[in-house]
Scaffold this motif. Structure first.
Motif, PDB file in Angstrom:
ATOM      1  N   THR A 177       0.836  -1.190   0.000  1.00 34.86           N
ATOM      2  CA  THR A 177       0.000   0.000   0.000  1.00 34.86           C
ATOM      3  C   THR A 177       0.876   1.247   0.000  1.00 34.86           C
ATOM      4  O   THR A 177       2.052   1.190   0.379  1.00 34.86           O
ATOM      5  N   PRO A 178       0.333   2.396  -0.420  1.00 42.27           N
ATOM      6  CA  PRO A 178       1.113   3.640  -0.367  1.00 42.27           C
ATOM      7  C   PRO A 178       1.624   3.943   1.036  1.00 42.27           C
ATOM      8  O   PRO A 178       2.730   4.465   1.200  1.00 42.27           O
ATOM      9  N   MET A 179       0.836   3.616   2.054  1.00 41.17           N
ATOM     10  CA  MET A 179       1.273   3.847   3.435  1.00 41.17           C
ATOM     11  C   MET A 179       2.476   2.977   3.778  1.00 41.17           C
ATOM     12  O   MET A 179       3.431   3.432   4.417  1.00 41.17           O
ATOM     13  N   GLU A 180       2.437   1.708   3.340  1.00 41.69           N
ATOM     14  CA  GLU A 180       3.558   0.798   3.592  1.00 41.69           C
ATOM     15  C   GLU A 180       4.815   1.262   2.865  1.00 41.69           C
ATOM     16  O   GLU A 180       5.924   1.166   3.414  1.00 41.69           O
ATOM     17  N   VAL A 181       4.637   1.768   1.647  1.00 38.83           N
ATOM     18  CA  VAL A 181       5.786   2.272   0.877  1.00 38.83           C
ATOM     19  C   VAL A 181       6.412   3.467   1.585  1.00 38.83           C
ATOM     20  O   VAL A 181       7.636   3.552   1.744  1.00 38.83           O
ATOM     21  N   ARG A 184       8.219   2.425   4.725  1.00 40.40           N
ATOM     22  CA  ARG A 184       9.486   1.774   4.395  1.00 40.40           C
ATOM     23  C   ARG A 184      10.545   2.800   4.009  1.00 40.40           C
ATOM     24  O   ARG A 184      11.710   2.712   4.427  1.00 40.40           O
ATOM     25  N   LEU A 185      10.138   3.800   3.226  1.00 43.25           N
ATOM     26  CA  LEU A 185      11.071   4.864   2.844  1.00 43.25           C
ATOM     27  C   LEU A 185      11.522   5.641   4.075  1.00 43.25           C
ATOM     28  O   LEU A 185      12.695   6.017   4.191  1.00 43.25           O
ATOM     29  N   TYR A 186      10.585   5.879   4.986  1.00 44.64           N
ATOM     30  CA  TYR A 186      10.927   6.591   6.215  1.00 44.64           C
ATOM     31  C   TYR A 186      11.920   5.794   7.054  1.00 44.64           C
ATOM     32  O   TYR A 186      12.904   6.346   7.568  1.00 44.64           O
ATOM     33  N   SER A 192      19.657   5.247   7.396  1.00 43.79           N
ATOM     34  CA  SER A 192      20.764   5.903   6.703  1.00 43.79           C
ATOM     35  C   SER A 192      21.302   7.070   7.525  1.00 43.79           C
ATOM     36  O   SER A 192      22.521   7.284   7.608  1.00 43.79           O
ATOM     37  N   THR A 193      20.402   7.826   8.151  1.00 46.41           N
ATOM     38  CA  THR A 193      20.818   8.963   8.964  1.00 46.41           C
ATOM     39  C   THR A 193      21.591   8.509  10.199  1.00 46.41           C
ATOM     40  O   THR A 193      22.625   9.105  10.552  1.00 46.41           O
TER      41      THR A 193
END
Length: 204
Positions: A177-181, A184-186, A192-193
């Motif tokens: 779902t867009p929320m899951e995407v 995941r990006l977050y 990475s930070t």
């Protein structure tokens, strides 16, 4: 030729104990079951007691720990070179708190989406547009509750269901779902930070 031990690491792993074992933070594979079992239980780090949070670790440390203990074992690493260990407090895993958080997030998303739709409609004057369209096609003044408003409302509901790819507990397609995407990006950005901050600290 020595035995080969394959180590695969992910970007973020979770642990609940101070004593970190190799088998808890990496996927291991080896043709020799004795070598595999020894390294599954091998300690590779000791986290500060009670200091829960995120810690970074390098795959080189894992390879070095195995190589120093296993002289006749060749270590092959696959996956992330640097990864994050999330040290969680097992006592905080409360089912009631998780349900409360889910309900709170759902309410915020529901009312936030509703507010966004209403402000958009007010901004572009959807009600006035529907009145003009209805009068042009029927010649009669709109009552504000016509087939246009009904079908538009149904269309928004269907669009939201398809956008979030869920209807209740059922998933419409196997795609995330867009929320899951976005989550995941977050998570990737956070990892990475954290890794970059640790690298800068080491350079200083």
């Amino acid at each position: 030729m020595g035995t080969t031990l394959y180590i695969q690491t992910d970007r973020n792993v979770k642990v609940t104990k101070e004593k970190v074992l190799l088998g808890e933070i990496a996927v291991l594979s080896c043709s020799d079951s004795k070598v595999l079992n020894r390294n599954l239980a091998r300690q590779v780090a000791m986290l500060p007691k009670g200091k829960y949070g995120r810690y970074t670790m390098s795959a080189i440390d894992l390879v070095k720990a195995v190589s120093e203990a296993e002289e006749n074992v060749d270590v092959t690493h696959m996956g992330e070179a640097d990864f994050v260990i999330t040290f969680e407090d097992p006592a905080k895993k409360n089912g009631a708190v998780s349900v409360l958080k889910t309900v709170l997030v759902s309410l915020v998303a529901f009312f936030g989406m509703g507010f966004s739709i209403m402000t958009f409609h007010t901004d572009v004057d959807v009600a006035g547009l529907f009145e003009k369209i209805y009068e042009q096609f029927t010649g009669n003044p709109s009552s504000g509750f016509t087939v246009l408003e009904v079908m538009y409302s149904v269309g928004i509901g269907i669009g939201v269901v398809f956008f979030f790819n869920h209807f209740g507990r059922r998933r419409i397609t196997e795609d995330p779902t867009p929320m899951e995407v976005q989550m995941r990006l977050y998570e990737d950005d956070v990892d990475s930070t954290v890794i970059e901050q640790e690298r800068r600290k080491e350079k200083r």
